[in-house]
Every structure is written in structure tokens, then in C-alpha cells.
Scaffold this motif. Sequence first.
Motif, PDB file in Angstrom:
ATOM      1  N   GLN A   1       0.835  -1.175   0.102  1.00  0.00           N
ATOM      2  CA  GLN A   1      -0.201   0.012   0.112  1.00  0.00           C
ATOM      3  C   GLN A   1       0.918   1.075  -0.084  1.00  0.00           C
ATOM      4  O   GLN A   1       0.645   2.193  -0.691  1.00  0.00           O
ATOM      5  CB  GLN A   1      -0.884   0.088   1.255  1.00  0.00           C
ATOM      6  N   LYS A   2       1.987   1.295   0.883  1.00  0.00           N
ATOM      7  CA  LYS A   2       2.796   2.555   0.876  1.00  0.00           C
ATOM      8  C   LYS A   2       3.317   2.487  -0.520  1.00  0.00           C
ATOM      9  O   LYS A   2       3.815   3.631  -0.730  1.00  0.00           O
ATOM     10  CB  LYS A   2       3.915   2.364   1.984  1.00  0.00           C
ATOM     11  N   ILE A   3       3.660   1.663  -1.424  1.00  0.00           N
ATOM     12  CA  ILE A   3       4.448   1.854  -2.606  1.00  0.00           C
ATOM     13  C   ILE A   3       3.136   2.346  -3.613  1.00  0.00           C
ATOM     14  O   ILE A   3       3.476   3.300  -4.388  1.00  0.00           O
ATOM     15  CB  ILE A   3       4.801   0.316  -3.123  1.00  0.00           C
ATOM     16  N   VAL A   4       2.001   1.890  -3.790  1.00  0.00           N
ATOM     17  CA  VAL A   4       1.200   1.987  -4.833  1.00  0.00           C
ATOM     18  C   VAL A   4       0.145   3.135  -4.346  1.00  0.00           C
ATOM     19  O   VAL A   4      -0.373   3.779  -5.223  1.00  0.00           O
ATOM     20  CB  VAL A   4       0.380   0.858  -5.075  1.00  0.00           C
ATOM     21  N   ALA A   5       0.118   3.569  -2.995  1.00  0.00           N
ATOM     22  CA  ALA A   5      -0.895   4.472  -2.737  1.00  0.00           C
ATOM     23  C   ALA A   5      -0.106   5.353  -1.387  1.00  0.00           C
ATOM     24  O   ALA A   5      -0.604   5.353  -0.309  1.00  0.00           O
ATOM     25  CB  ALA A   5      -2.316   3.993  -2.146  1.00  0.00           C
ATOM     26  N   PRO A   6       1.038   5.971  -1.588  1.00  0.00           N
ATOM     27  CA  PRO A   6       1.635   6.733  -0.543  1.00  0.00           C
ATOM     28  C   PRO A   6       0.827   7.679   0.119  1.00  0.00           C
ATOM     29  O   PRO A   6       1.382   7.709   1.478  1.00  0.00           O
ATOM     30  CB  PRO A   6       2.904   7.337  -1.149  1.00  0.00           C
ATOM     31  N   ASN A   7       0.026   8.198  -0.321  1.00  0.00           N
ATOM     32  CA  ASN A   7      -0.821   9.286   0.475  1.00  0.00           C
ATOM     33  C   ASN A   7      -1.999   8.720   1.230  1.00  0.00           C
ATOM     34  O   ASN A   7      -2.562   9.514   1.958  1.00  0.00           O
ATOM     35  CB  ASN A   7      -1.455  10.294  -0.466  1.00  0.00           C
ATOM     36  N   ASP A   8      -2.190   7.380   1.092  1.00  0.00           N
ATOM     37  CA  ASP A   8      -3.183   6.895   2.187  1.00  0.00           C
ATOM     38  C   ASP A   8      -2.657   6.409   3.546  1.00  0.00           C
ATOM     39  O   ASP A   8      -1.598   5.530   3.486  1.00  0.00           O
ATOM     40  CB  ASP A   8      -3.891   5.732   1.442  1.00  0.00           C
ATOM     41  N   PRO A   9      -3.059   6.734   4.561  1.00  0.00           N
ATOM     42  CA  PRO A   9      -2.626   6.036   5.866  1.00  0.00           C
ATOM     43  C   PRO A   9      -2.902   4.645   5.828  1.00  0.00           C
ATOM     44  O   PRO A   9      -3.766   4.213   5.450  1.00  0.00           O
ATOM     45  CB  PRO A   9      -3.279   7.027   6.834  1.00  0.00           C
ATOM     46  N   LEU A  10      -2.044   4.057   6.645  1.00  0.00           N
ATOM     47  CA  LEU A  10      -2.096   2.644   6.881  1.00  0.00           C
ATOM     48  C   LEU A  10      -3.387   2.393   7.507  1.00  0.00           C
ATOM     49  O   LEU A  10      -3.658   3.276   8.542  1.00  0.00           O
ATOM     50  CB  LEU A  10      -1.083   2.062   7.478  1.00  0.00           C
ATOM     51  N   PRO A  11      -4.135   1.345   7.498  1.00  0.00           N
ATOM     52  CA  PRO A  11      -5.218   0.909   8.453  1.00  0.00           C
ATOM     53  C   PRO A  11      -4.858   0.616   9.652  1.00  0.00           C
ATOM     54  O   PRO A  11      -3.698   0.181   9.912  1.00  0.00           O
ATOM     55  CB  PRO A  11      -5.890  -0.097   7.588  1.00  0.00           C
ATOM     56  N   PRO A  12      -5.805   0.821  10.632  1.00  0.00           N
ATOM     57  CA  PRO A  12      -5.305   0.486  12.309  1.00  0.00           C
ATOM     58  C   PRO A  12      -4.858  -1.041  12.231  1.00  0.00           C
ATOM     59  O   PRO A  12      -5.418  -1.836  11.438  1.00  0.00           O
ATOM     60  CB  PRO A  12      -6.637   0.627  13.000  1.00  0.00           C
ATOM     61  N   THR A  13      -3.770  -1.364  12.943  1.00  0.00           N
ATOM     62  CA  THR A  13      -3.428  -2.628  13.289  1.00  0.00           C
ATOM     63  C   THR A  13      -4.414  -3.357  14.229  1.00  0.00           C
ATOM     64  O   THR A  13      -4.247  -2.960  15.282  1.00  0.00           O
ATOM     65  CB  THR A  13      -1.858  -2.529  13.540  1.00  0.00           C
ATOM     66  N   PRO A  14      -4.770  -4.308  13.723  1.00  0.00           N
ATOM     67  CA  PRO A  14      -5.677  -5.326  14.584  1.00  0.00           C
ATOM     68  C   PRO A  14      -4.875  -5.628  15.952  1.00  0.00           C
ATOM     69  O   PRO A  14      -3.818  -5.951  15.885  1.00  0.00           O
ATOM     70  CB  PRO A  14      -5.938  -6.580  13.925  1.00  0.00           C
ATOM     71  N   GLY A  15      -5.464  -5.255  17.024  1.00  0.00           N
ATOM     72  CA  GLY A  15      -5.012  -5.417  18.302  1.00  0.00           C
ATOM     73  C   GLY A  15      -3.897  -4.659  18.979  1.00  0.00           C
ATOM     74  O   GLY A  15      -3.060  -4.432  19.889  1.00  0.00           O
ATOM     75  N   ALA A  16      -3.513  -3.465  17.974  1.00  0.00           N
ATOM     76  CA  ALA A  16      -2.685  -2.374  18.738  1.00  0.00           C
ATOM     77  C   ALA A  16      -3.285  -1.410  19.735  1.00  0.00           C
ATOM     78  O   ALA A  16      -4.436  -1.147  19.633  1.00  0.00           O
ATOM     79  CB  ALA A  16      -2.171  -1.774  17.349  1.00  0.00           C
ATOM     80  N   ARG A  17      -2.595  -1.138  20.477  1.00  0.00           N
ATOM     81  CA  ARG A  17      -3.014  -0.032  21.644  1.00  0.00           C
ATOM     82  C   ARG A  17      -3.750   1.027  20.904  1.00  0.00           C
ATOM     83  O   ARG A  17      -2.983   1.589  20.147  1.00  0.00           O
ATOM     84  CB  ARG A  17      -1.973   0.246  22.410  1.00  0.00           C
ATOM     85  N   GLY A  18      -4.973   1.505  21.014  1.00  0.00           N
ATOM     86  CA  GLY A  18      -5.376   2.820  20.690  1.00  0.00           C
ATOM     87  C   GLY A  18      -5.812   2.618  19.176  1.00  0.00           C
ATOM     88  O   GLY A  18      -6.093   3.547  18.580  1.00  0.00           O
ATOM     89  N   GLY A  19      -6.036   1.394  18.764  1.00  0.00           N
ATOM     90  CA  GLY A  19      -6.450   1.061  17.319  1.00  0.00           C
ATOM     91  C   GLY A  19      -4.963   1.079  16.399  1.00  0.00           C
ATOM     92  O   GLY A  19      -5.164   0.502  15.249  1.00  0.00           O
ATOM     93  N   GLY A  20      -4.071   1.771  16.811  1.00  0.00           N
ATOM     94  CA  GLY A  20      -2.687   1.644  16.050  1.00  0.00           C
ATOM     95  C   GLY A  20      -2.863   2.358  14.784  1.00  0.00           C
ATOM     96  O   GLY A  20      -4.127   2.893  14.393  1.00  0.00           O
ATOM     97  N   GLY A  21      -1.882   2.190  13.965  1.00  0.00           N
ATOM     98  CA  GLY A  21      -1.958   2.969  12.633  1.00  0.00           C
ATOM     99  C   GLY A  21      -1.011   2.245  11.944  1.00  0.00           C
ATOM    100  O   GLY A  21      -0.401   2.963  10.865  1.00  0.00           O
ATOM    101  N   GLY A  22      -0.577   1.158  12.064  1.00  0.00           N
ATOM    102  CA  GLY A  22       0.610   0.653  11.377  1.00  0.00           C
ATOM    103  C   GLY A  22       1.889   0.954  11.605  1.00  0.00           C
ATOM    104  O   GLY A  22       2.966   0.748  11.219  1.00  0.00           O
ATOM    105  N   GLY A  23       2.066   1.722  12.866  1.00  0.00           N
ATOM    106  CA  GLY A  23       3.420   2.120  13.376  1.00  0.00           C
ATOM    107  C   GLY A  23       3.845   3.312  12.222  1.00  0.00           C
ATOM    108  O   GLY A  23       3.167   4.002  11.988  1.00  0.00           O
ATOM    109  N   ARG A  24       5.218   3.401  12.255  1.00  0.00           N
ATOM    110  CA  ARG A  24       5.789   4.472  11.573  1.00  0.00           C
ATOM    111  C   ARG A  24       5.296   4.442  10.212  1.00  0.00           C
ATOM    112  O   ARG A  24       4.982   3.306   9.418  1.00  0.00           O
ATOM    113  CB  ARG A  24       7.405   4.209  11.427  1.00  0.00           C
ATOM    114  N   GLY A  25       4.816   5.816   9.936  1.00  0.00           N
ATOM    115  CA  GLY A  25       3.966   5.659   8.388  1.00  0.00           C
ATOM    116  C   GLY A  25       2.592   5.343   8.541  1.00  0.00           C
ATOM    117  O   GLY A  25       1.839   5.479   7.493  1.00  0.00           O
ATOM    118  N   GLY A  26       2.019   5.236   9.724  1.00  0.00           N
ATOM    119  CA  GLY A  26       0.694   4.855   9.863  1.00  0.00           C
ATOM    120  C   GLY A  26      -0.201   5.810   9.720  1.00  0.00           C
ATOM    121  O   GLY A  26      -1.261   5.926   9.245  1.00  0.00           O
TER     122      GLY A  26
END
Length: 170
Positions: free
Chosen positions: A59-84
Motif C-alpha cells: 500500500q505504501k508503494i502504490v498509494a503513498p498518500n493513504d494512511p495505513l489502516p489500524p493494526t488489529p490488536g494495537a493499543r489505541g487502534g494503532g496506525g501501522g506504526g511508523r508511516g501509519g
Amino acid sequence: AAPAAARGAIAPEGNVAAGEALFYGKAGCASCHEINARGGVTGPDLSNAGRLAAEAIRQKIVAPNDPLPPTPGARGGGGGGRGGGAPVTLVAKMPDGREIRGVRRNEDMYSAQIVDATGRLHLLNKLQATVTVENRSLMPNDYATRLTPDEITNIVGFLRMQQGRDQNTI
């Protein structure tokens, strides 16, 4: 760092060697990104990109302007970490009419340090330049048309093998 296979990592999809050749060649990723101190300084260091899921990297390669979806199980919904979060580009309009676009390296009320797409560091006085924020990436958003699906899979496979900075290259 031990090879990913030795650490029990899952074998990546695609051809890792072909992905490396694309990263440092045709795709031009290394003009902005580095892995183990090899490459550009504008984009994030991808020495540990393998901690992300293959789909997140794709996703970061083909759609770099889109934030990553929340990571399941991550605290606070997460954002995929760096780049989220949403990507950010600073745009500085200079008194002479020039416009400088780049990534923020440092900023306070009086100054901003921006690295442009060529890797050049600009030190800006905010009394002389108007600095605004765009919620978009400097990364080109046309890799889905520039590269074939197999080439993207190969780059993803290469990046999935990057599990951390190799201390022998520093």
C-alpha cells in the motif's frame, strides 16, 4: 543482524534478488530511501521495513498518500506504526517566488529545516518564508503504473527481508 530466515521469518513472496535490483535500479527507491546506510536521506530509512505486513508495504508503494489502516490488536487502534499517519510535506514559499517542497527534519516557531526530493537540506527563517503543510507524500503515487504487479511483489519481498539495521555497515 542475522538473516531473516535464521530468525524464523516467513519466506517473502516474490523474487528478493529481483526486488533488490529494482529498489536500487529501475524503481529508483534508493534515490530517497536507504537500507543499511545505502541510498538517499529524504524518505524514511527502510532497514527495518520487514516489520510491516506485506500488504502494508504494498500500500505504501502504490498509494503513498493513504494512511495505513489500524493494526488489529494495537493499543489505541494503532496506525501501522511508523508511516501509519497521514504523510506530511512542508511547502515553503520564498520571497523570490521559489517554492521548496520537502520533508520536515526540524521546525520551531522561527525556523524550519526541510530536506527536498534531491536530498538537499534547506534551513529556512520563517520571517522570510511562508511555510505550509500538505497532507501528502513526496513519494510519487504512480508506481502502480510504472511497475508491473510482479515487480511490486518483488520489491515488497525484498523489503520484507529488511529486519533491522546491519551494524556491520555503519
